[in-house]
Design an enzyme around this catalytic site. Sequence first.
Site, PDB file in Angstrom:
ATOM      1  N   HIS A  37      -7.083  10.032   7.324  1.00 22.47           N
ATOM      2  CA  HIS A  37      -7.988  10.419   6.237  1.00 22.47           C
ATOM      3  C   HIS A  37      -7.211  11.080   5.101  1.00 22.47           C
ATOM      4  CE1 HIS A  37     -10.832  10.820   9.827  1.00 22.47           C
ATOM      5  NE2 HIS A  37     -11.451   9.949   9.069  1.00 22.47           N
ATOM      6  N   GLY A 147      -9.712   3.243   5.100  1.00 17.67           N
ATOM      7  CA  GLY A 147      -8.560   2.935   5.953  1.00 17.67           C
ATOM      8  C   GLY A 147      -8.620   1.491   6.457  1.00 17.67           C
ATOM      9  N   GLU A 148      -7.458   0.887   6.574  1.00 20.01           N
ATOM     10  CA  GLU A 148      -7.395  -0.503   7.062  1.00 20.01           C
ATOM     11  C   GLU A 148      -7.634  -0.594   8.569  1.00 20.01           C
ATOM     12  OE1 GLU A 148      -3.696  -2.146   5.691  1.00 20.01           O
ATOM     13  OE2 GLU A 148      -4.482  -2.479   3.675  1.00 20.01           O
TER      14      GLU A 148
END
Length: 288
Positions: A37, A147-148
């Site tokens: 994060h 986020g991937e």
Amino acid sequence: MKLFSQVADLHECLDGLRAQKKSVGLVPTMGYLHEGHLSLVERSNEENDVTVTTIFVNPLQFAEGEDLASYPSDLQSDTELCEKIGSDVLFIPSLQDMYPEPILTSVQVDDFTKRMEGESRPTHFAGVATVVAKLFNITGPCNAYFGEKDWQQLQVITKMVRDLSFRVCVIGCPIIRHRDGLALSSRNAYLTTDERQSATVLSRSLQKASDLIRAGETSSVDIQKLIEREVASEPLVELDYVETVDGSSLIPVDEIVPGTRILIAAAVGKARLIDNIDAFTGITGFSS
Ligand code: PAF
């Protein structure tokens, strides 16, 4: 850092900043923040005048029997981390603030949400798309960071933004991993020591698959079988799916080509973990 819990107060603050021509970057989260994060906040700080981080555990994206009630939370630590990393605004709305009345509207992104996570969690992505649409409307960001690790979520949100003409640029940020390869996730907190050790099979099997692909393997079936075998060697890990798909459209592919993404999900004890890689790149992004 300014802290808000009410939509109206946040609106007033952000309207003022936008009037001064400040660009806003949004980092939506469900809290229990980790380095993954924080990497989104850092990226937003680099690319925007103002970063707004939000923490809201969105009930719409949890089905009956899922971990809504037990989702890990530590708002004090989250607030300190956001302050330290330089988020300008932290928005932690209450349930009442986000959904003051029963919600009758839902954003449904078809096709992209039918397979993989959508198969095990059929109502999940409508909940995600709906709350993200709300957060876009509440914060009016120029850029929004995801986020991937949640690759399917990233593609669903990107499609929603294109289809509904939201004026926001969706930016996917690389997965951050522990040294042993396990992707950082708030849900890793559910793992016992043994489960935590076994969970590394997810990234390990993806890495093996990528090694084979770089050595010339192109068959999706063979790659999926390899991953299934690897995961089966860990009795504490129960594979849900492994899929080889086009990274943007999420359509399954028979032949692995540049742009193919391999996605995996498994149950490890109480945790449901997901991971993915670009088929030709392998795993990257180890935390410091
Ligand atoms: O990825 C998450 O943490 C959540 O799905 C999101 C995007 C914050 C929506 O609740």
